[in-house]
Design a protein around this motif. Sequence first.
Motif, mmCIF file in Angstrom:
data_model
loop_
_atom_site.group_PDB
_atom_site.id
_atom_site.type_symbol
_atom_site.label_atom_id
_atom_site.label_comp_id
_atom_site.label_asym_id
_atom_site.label_seq_id
_atom_site.Cartn_x
_atom_site.Cartn_y
_atom_site.Cartn_z
ATOM 1 N N SER A 34 23.399 28.687 -5.211
ATOM 2 C CA SER A 34 23.264 28.835 -3.762
ATOM 3 C C SER A 34 23.888 30.143 -3.290
ATOM 4 C CB SER A 34 23.911 27.647 -3.046
ATOM 5 O OG SER A 34 25.274 27.501 -3.416
ATOM 6 N N LYS A 35 25.011 30.542 -3.896
ATOM 7 C CA LYS A 35 25.628 31.820 -3.555
ATOM 8 C C LYS A 35 24.693 32.971 -3.910
ATOM 9 C CE LYS A 35 28.847 34.875 -2.591
ATOM 10 N NZ LYS A 35 29.285 35.150 -1.206
ATOM 11 N N ALA A 36 24.061 32.892 -5.077
ATOM 12 C CA ALA A 36 23.137 33.951 -5.503
ATOM 13 C C ALA A 36 21.939 34.039 -4.567
ATOM 14 C CB ALA A 36 22.675 33.699 -6.930
ATOM 15 N N MET A 42 18.507 34.962 1.490
ATOM 16 C CA MET A 42 17.972 33.707 2.025
ATOM 17 C C MET A 42 18.871 33.193 3.140
ATOM 18 S SD MET A 42 16.811 30.231 0.031
ATOM 19 C CE MET A 42 15.713 29.088 0.874
ATOM 20 N N SER A 43 18.276 32.791 4.243
ATOM 21 C CA SER A 43 19.036 32.254 5.366
ATOM 22 C C SER A 43 19.652 30.912 4.985
ATOM 23 C CB SER A 43 18.136 32.078 6.584
ATOM 24 O OG SER A 43 18.789 31.326 7.585
ATOM 25 N N PRO A 44 20.947 30.717 5.216
ATOM 26 C CA PRO A 44 21.560 29.429 4.885
ATOM 27 C C PRO A 44 20.975 28.271 5.682
ATOM 28 C CG PRO A 44 23.080 30.822 6.117
ATOM 29 C CD PRO A 44 21.923 31.677 5.738
ATOM 30 N N ILE A 253 14.801 33.085 -7.259
ATOM 31 C CA ILE A 253 16.088 32.394 -7.244
ATOM 32 C C ILE A 253 16.217 31.477 -6.038
ATOM 33 C CG2 ILE A 253 17.214 34.292 -6.011
ATOM 34 C CD1 ILE A 253 18.808 32.031 -8.715
ATOM 35 N N HIS A 254 15.510 31.778 -4.953
ATOM 36 C CA HIS A 254 15.560 30.935 -3.762
ATOM 37 C C HIS A 254 15.004 29.538 -4.063
ATOM 38 C CE1 HIS A 254 15.381 34.833 -1.122
ATOM 39 N NE2 HIS A 254 16.471 34.747 -1.852
#
Length: 264
Positions: A34-36, A42-44, A253-254
Amino acid sequence: MKIIEGFMVTLERNKPYVAMIFIQFVYSGMALLSKAAISKGMSPYVFVVYRQAFATLALSPFAYFDSKHATPLSCNLLCKLFLVSLVGLTASSNLYYVSINYTTATFAAAATNTVPAITFIMAVLIRVESISIKRIHGVAKILGSIISLVGAITLALVKGPSLHYMIPENQKYISQSLTMVHSKGDSVKGSLMMLSGNTSWSLWLILQGFIVKQYPAKFRLITIQCFFSFIQSAILAAAMERNLSAWRLGWDIHLLAVAYCVCL
């Protein structure tokens, strides 16, 4: 052969501890991925929307079979589930993924360990759980909770130099994306937000005990909560993220991070 048998017997005896260690590895993977993903743009808020949507779809088949012998849901219970979802899933998830943009993956993984301590303290305060300081297990619970919280606060306030030695040059950008924070002020703000998210999560865990007693179909309950959280998070994301390109999800990665976090 005897060595293998002895190992299996030892593993069977310590199954809960092995499972707990495995879960910690899983949560560490969630923090890293999630950090990557968020570091790569990517918007949290969008991340939470996709996670809750995928979780709802993944749990729906289990909820269908779990609800065959369940009584109909009352309006009162649905209202409770909506509020519980708002506190425990929507608030905690959004706080976690927004804060991870300002903290490191290491802190995110370590801060997850404060959830049992916060849950224990809250349970004692609202008298869901009792404790005796005259017994050794009661003293152990208190000391464990204090040490856990002190460790998290120390990680939040104390920041040393970044360690990049023994990392190949072509992989340094990965390390930087996982450890980069904006400033000490942002780091503290992110840490406090993450601890606030863990507090919401702890409250959700306590409330689940009351909800399950009222309606024991667990898969159906969590599926409905994920669906409510999806709606709540979508409204929040629409208000916070106006750029339509932020909602685009590709084979990168998203998508991997969202799919991995669905399992949690």
